[in-house]
Enzyme design. Structure first.
Site, mmCIF file in Angstrom:
data_model
loop_
_atom_site.group_PDB
_atom_site.id
_atom_site.type_symbol
_atom_site.label_atom_id
_atom_site.label_comp_id
_atom_site.label_asym_id
_atom_site.label_seq_id
_atom_site.Cartn_x
_atom_site.Cartn_y
_atom_site.Cartn_z
ATOM 1 N N HIS A 124 0.763 -1.411 -0.536
ATOM 2 C CA HIS A 124 -0.515 0.069 -0.222
ATOM 3 C C HIS A 124 0.601 1.147 -0.047
ATOM 4 C CE1 HIS A 124 -1.816 3.025 2.935
ATOM 5 N NE2 HIS A 124 -3.049 3.086 1.247
ATOM 6 N N HIS A 145 2.106 11.316 -1.079
ATOM 7 C CA HIS A 145 1.474 11.098 0.059
ATOM 8 C C HIS A 145 1.552 11.955 1.239
ATOM 9 C CE1 HIS A 145 0.069 7.532 3.283
ATOM 10 N NE2 HIS A 145 -1.020 8.081 2.992
#
Length: 395
Positions: A40, A117
């Site tokens: 992930h 992110h």
């Protein structure tokens, strides 16, 4: 034989070759019916400590980071980093699904694209595509899934640039979406990459791009709530093709405030023992409650990759997952009885006369048949390539 199979899978996992060493009985199983380990937010191991906050973040986060960068930025880094292994190390560890969150920096006049992110990475997308290609060239029997997602700040022109880079980099290694992606087919055609692209307009224009892969994201702060969510999604039924069950926990502002000295890594490591038990209970396959890709954070910890790979030892065509366990159907057992009745196998007809794997203390004739079916299936699953330790494309 099952122990031998699991040991072999574990051994080849360590040098990144586990797909090429799967038994031949799985070569014609679509990849979306196998168990595949994934990471992930794959690229967060190289987040830029000096990067601005991404354009997708809230105005509050941007404001706080601008006013108190010495306090806010370290907190962002602690809760944004989901991996510590490089992309090559993840592939070597056995990961076969890479989660690429792609972005273009605001006010950057160049065509350079990065991963994101909350903050951007130090490495460009083009550099990572080349790194993945180098790994594939040294592992010609391995197949990977690249999921390109998010596209923070990308214009139509930048989408065209990214797709051109992808096609130029991987060329014939890209598997067209009209192909049923089995290992045998992909080896025959020289395909090694399934490229999922989270932009329907672009997918329609390029046959090498696959549609977005659904990701079961629980958005939970506790392991119990996450497992409850995943079980709920399984009861609803898996998609027909690729999908991801995300075992990653997600922080929120309240959780961060309650854990001022915490981090996503600490949060993840505490959850791994329970998630390990959940993973070991899963079955890959086409049925409603079966799984496909399992993706997690900090994939180098607690044998996560090994546990997911070894779920493939539960696949034993034509057996199937039903009610949480594999079993031969009644019709299969009856047919096996008829077939074996025509064969002169004394120890099956008179169990007590043989000191081998079946004797008078090991149950009924049906139990004997089940053992034979299991042993036969495992034996036929050992291909010539696996016995010699040498993959071969002469399929």
């Amino acid at each position: 034989m099952e122990g031998l199979s699991q040991t072999s899978v574990h051994a080849c996992r360590e040098d990144g070759q586990w797909m090429s060493q799967l038994p031949e009985k799985l070569w014609d199983t679509p990849l979306y019916n196998l168990a595949l380990p994934g990471s992930h937010d794959t690229m967060t191991y190289c987040l830029d400590k000096n990067s601005p906050v991404s354009g997708n973040e809230s105005k509050v986060v941007k404001f706080l980071n601008k006013c108190m960068p010495c306090i806010v930025h370290p907190i962002i880094m602690k809760w944004s980093t989901t991996q510590v292994l490089t992309v090559t190390e993840q592939l070597e560890a056995g990961v076969r699904y890479l989660d690429f969150r792609i972005a273009h920096k605001a006010n950057d006049p160049s065509m350079n694209l990065y991963f994101v992110h909350m903050v951007y990475t130090t490495i460009t997308v083009q550099d990572i595509l080349c790194e993945v290609l180098r790994w594939l060239e040294t592992h010609p029997w391995e197949v990977i899934i690249l999921a390109c997602r998010n596209f923070d700040g990308l214009s139509k022109k930048q989408h065209c640039h990214l797709i051109a880079c992808i096609k130029e980099t991987f060329q014939c290694k890209l598997c067209p979406r009209n192909v049923v992606p089995t290992l045998r087919t992909m080896w025959q055609c020289g395909h090694q990459v399934i490229l999922s692209y989270e932009k329907d307009v672009e997918v329609e224009e390029h046959c090498e791009l696959w549609p977005a892969i659904p990701y079961w994201w629980g958005n939970k702060t506790t392991t119990r709530a996450l497992i409850h969510y995943l079980e709920h999604m399984k009861r609803k039924g898996r998609p027909e093709t690729f999908f991801v069950a995300g075992i990653n926990l997600t922080e929120n502002l309240r959780y961060i405030l309650v854990h001022p000295f915490g981090s996503l890594k600490k949060m993840t490591l505490r959850s791994l023992p329970c998630l390990k038990i959940w993973i070991k209970q899963q079955y890959p396959g086409p049925r409603k409650e079966c799984i496909n890709i399992i993706a997690g954070d900090f994939i180098g910890n607690n044998d996560f990759v090994k546990d997911v790979i070894e779920l493939n030892t539960k696949i034993n065509p034509p057996l199937h997952c039903q009610g949480g366990e594999q079993r031969a159907s009644h019709s299969q057992l009856l047919q096996a009885e008829k077939n074996l009745a025509a064969v002169n196998v004394p120890w099956l007809k008179h169990p007590g006369s043989h000191k081998g794997p079946v004797n008078s203390n090991q149950g009924s004739f049906k139990d004997s048949v089940r053992k034979v079916l299991s042993i036969s299936s495992e034996f036929h699953g050992l291909s010539k390539e696996k016995r010699t330790g040498r993959p071969c494309r002469s399929l």
